[in-house]
Design an enzyme around this catalytic site. Sequence first.
Site, PDB file in Angstrom:
ATOM      1  N   HIS A 112       0.880  -1.178   0.000  1.00 26.34           N
ATOM      2  CA  HIS A 112       0.000   0.000   0.000  1.00 26.34           C
ATOM      3  C   HIS A 112       0.907   1.215   0.000  1.00 26.34           C
ATOM      4  O   HIS A 112       2.134   1.063  -0.009  1.00 26.34           O
ATOM      5  CB  HIS A 112      -0.966  -0.029   1.188  1.00 26.34           C
ATOM      6  CG  HIS A 112      -0.305   0.059   2.532  1.00 26.34           C
ATOM      7  ND1 HIS A 112       0.572  -0.907   2.994  1.00 26.34           N
ATOM      8  CD2 HIS A 112      -0.371   0.996   3.524  1.00 26.34           C
ATOM      9  CE1 HIS A 112       0.983  -0.577   4.210  1.00 26.34           C
ATOM     10  NE2 HIS A 112       0.440   0.575   4.548  1.00 26.34           N
ATOM     11  N   HIS A 114       1.240   3.958   2.161  1.00 27.56           N
ATOM     12  CA  HIS A 114       1.673   4.712   3.324  1.00 27.56           C
ATOM     13  C   HIS A 114       3.169   4.989   3.184  1.00 27.56           C
ATOM     14  O   HIS A 114       3.923   4.135   2.702  1.00 27.56           O
ATOM     15  CB  HIS A 114       1.411   3.921   4.613  1.00 27.56           C
ATOM     16  CG  HIS A 114       0.092   4.223   5.242  1.00 27.56           C
ATOM     17  ND1 HIS A 114      -0.651   3.264   5.901  1.00 27.56           N
ATOM     18  CD2 HIS A 114      -0.613   5.384   5.338  1.00 27.56           C
ATOM     19  CE1 HIS A 114      -1.762   3.822   6.371  1.00 27.56           C
ATOM     20  NE2 HIS A 114      -1.765   5.103   6.038  1.00 27.56           N
ATOM     21  N   ASP A 116       5.715   5.007   5.055  1.00 34.36           N
ATOM     22  CA  ASP A 116       6.763   4.127   5.610  1.00 34.36           C
ATOM     23  C   ASP A 116       7.060   2.934   4.695  1.00 34.36           C
ATOM     24  O   ASP A 116       8.110   2.309   4.826  1.00 34.36           O
ATOM     25  CB  ASP A 116       6.413   3.647   7.034  1.00 34.36           C
ATOM     26  CG  ASP A 116       5.033   3.026   7.174  1.00 34.36           C
ATOM     27  OD1 ASP A 116       4.092   3.540   6.555  1.00 34.36           O
ATOM     28  OD2 ASP A 116       4.901   2.023   7.908  1.00 34.36           O
ATOM     29  N   HIS A 117       6.167   2.638   3.744  1.00 31.96           N
ATOM     30  CA  HIS A 117       6.364   1.475   2.866  1.00 31.96           C
ATOM     31  C   HIS A 117       6.977   1.835   1.511  1.00 31.96           C
ATOM     32  O   HIS A 117       7.326   0.938   0.743  1.00 31.96           O
ATOM     33  CB  HIS A 117       5.024   0.739   2.666  1.00 31.96           C
ATOM     34  CG  HIS A 117       4.508   0.172   3.957  1.00 31.96           C
ATOM     35  ND1 HIS A 117       4.521  -1.168   4.251  1.00 31.96           N
ATOM     36  CD2 HIS A 117       4.011   0.795   5.066  1.00 31.96           C
ATOM     37  CE1 HIS A 117       4.046  -1.360   5.470  1.00 31.96           C
ATOM     38  NE2 HIS A 117       3.725  -0.172   5.981  1.00 31.96           N
ATOM     39  N   HIS A 210      -6.938  -2.299   5.624  1.00 29.25           N
ATOM     40  CA  HIS A 210      -6.098  -1.279   6.266  1.00 29.25           C
ATOM     41  C   HIS A 210      -6.636   0.114   5.939  1.00 29.25           C
ATOM     42  O   HIS A 210      -5.896   0.995   5.517  1.00 29.25           O
ATOM     43  CB  HIS A 210      -4.663  -1.467   5.745  1.00 29.25           C
ATOM     44  CG  HIS A 210      -3.613  -0.649   6.417  1.00 29.25           C
ATOM     45  ND1 HIS A 210      -3.425  -0.620   7.781  1.00 29.25           N
ATOM     46  CD2 HIS A 210      -2.653   0.160   5.896  1.00 29.25           C
ATOM     47  CE1 HIS A 210      -2.411   0.172   8.066  1.00 29.25           C
ATOM     48  NE2 HIS A 210      -1.927   0.659   6.948  1.00 29.25           N
ATOM     49  N   ASP A 233       0.296  -4.219   5.818  1.00 29.36           N
ATOM     50  CA  ASP A 233      -0.380  -3.663   6.999  1.00 29.36           C
ATOM     51  C   ASP A 233      -1.852  -4.041   6.935  1.00 29.36           C
ATOM     52  O   ASP A 233      -2.508  -3.830   5.907  1.00 29.36           O
ATOM     53  CB  ASP A 233      -0.279  -2.133   7.017  1.00 29.36           C
ATOM     54  CG  ASP A 233       1.100  -1.647   7.425  1.00 29.36           C
ATOM     55  OD1 ASP A 233       2.006  -2.493   7.574  1.00 29.36           O
ATOM     56  OD2 ASP A 233       1.261  -0.421   7.600  1.00 29.36           O
ATOM     57  N   HIS A 308       7.093  -5.145  11.456  1.00 27.92           N
ATOM     58  CA  HIS A 308       6.289  -3.928  11.600  1.00 27.92           C
ATOM     59  C   HIS A 308       5.627  -3.904  12.988  1.00 27.92           C
ATOM     60  O   HIS A 308       4.417  -3.766  13.108  1.00 27.92           O
ATOM     61  CB  HIS A 308       5.222  -3.917  10.498  1.00 27.92           C
ATOM     62  CG  HIS A 308       4.623  -2.572  10.205  1.00 27.92           C
ATOM     63  ND1 HIS A 308       3.771  -1.941  11.080  1.00 27.92           N
ATOM     64  CD2 HIS A 308       4.723  -1.738   9.146  1.00 27.92           C
ATOM     65  CE1 HIS A 308       3.368  -0.791  10.558  1.00 27.92           C
ATOM     66  NE2 HIS A 308       3.949  -0.642   9.380  1.00 27.92           N
TER      67      HIS A 308
HETATM   68 ZN   LIG Z   1       3.145   0.651   7.876  1.00 25.25          ZN
HETATM   69 ZN   LIG Z   2       0.083   1.318   6.574  1.00 28.34          ZN
END
Ligand SMILES: [Zn+2]
Ligand SMILES: [Zn+2]
Length: 359
Positions: A112, A114, A116-117, A210, A233, A308
């Site tokens: 996805h 986000h 952080d990914h 998510h 996630d 994570h």
């Molecule tokens: Zn994440």
């Molecule tokens: Zn996420």
Amino acid sequence: MRKLLLGVLGALAAVLLGALVLRVPAVETWLLRRAADRIVGREAPHLAGPDELSVLLCGTGTPLPDRHRAGPCALVAAGDRLFVVDVGIGSVRNLMRWRIPLQRVAGVLLTHFHSDHIGELGELRLQTWVAGRREPLPVFGPPGVERVVNGFEEAYALDTQYRVAHHGSDFVPPAAAPLNAVAVAIPEGAATAPVPSDRGLTITAIRVHHPPATPAYGYRFDYAGRSVVISGDTTADEDLAAAAKGADVLVHEGLAPEMVAIVGEALAAHGQARGAKIMHDIPGYHTPPVEAARIANEAGVKRLVFTHMLPMLPNRLAERLFLHGVREVRSRGVELGHDGLLIRLRGHGDGIEERTLHD
Ligand SMILES: [Zn+2]
Ligand SMILES: [Zn+2]
């Protein structure tokens, strides 16, 4: 007494002489050559043989700043082909420090979008290209992946020009530089869809939960009779449990709600209302460790590996608290992942071998 004094003076003289010798330019150069030879000469780690599947955790962290955990990243090796699932901040540095042959990365899969990914997607583009990648790099993901890829392409456009002008287009062919977005749509009413792949490798995108990051995917890799599933996630998800059926390894995210609540209270007590608000909001779209264990049992996977993990787990006590109640649900085949953990699955067997890669 005199002997002792002479001994001390002798040792001092030797140290001084040693220090002086180390400053002789020829000696400095010799030492530098030796160091360079040792550093550069270290071999790349063995990831997977021709009939093997392995998964290397290149980032087991979250958006929180953890010096020991890069942002989310898992590298899957199916024979000689490498795939990177999510590219969190610090993950490409990890791969480079462990001497992973980045030119062999055949595809990126985003769970996805986000931050952080996706934080080091641009770096992965650059470093695989500089390492010798000769084709554009496919980036698979949910619809929306085109926007993410276009953004990184634009951000790295000038850098690409500079590198070509500096090193020459034979060394870094401009046509090979780009990322190539490939949206994978999971049809309405279905829970999975195939990701284009070949030569005995099957990759399946799995719809997970998510929101508001929708759609969000996990991925399953099947190769040589072995299988690895990465959750991405998600909340505890029955579709994921179904799609992970019988897998050897499930790499699953986890958030311990009681621990996150305590961190939130501490933030609030110190007047850090924004942090407290975030700690209040995040449990709604992640999976409590006990629930992840239940999903792993339902799927009948051999091993559950947490990644994570929220909140940060700075010591053994925190690790123990994170796993509170998990052993009661799943007494065996559970572990906390760490950056550098390499899990190797030999083809058509059922053994699971682990080791840790270091710099
Ligand atoms: Zn994440
Ligand atoms: Zn996420």
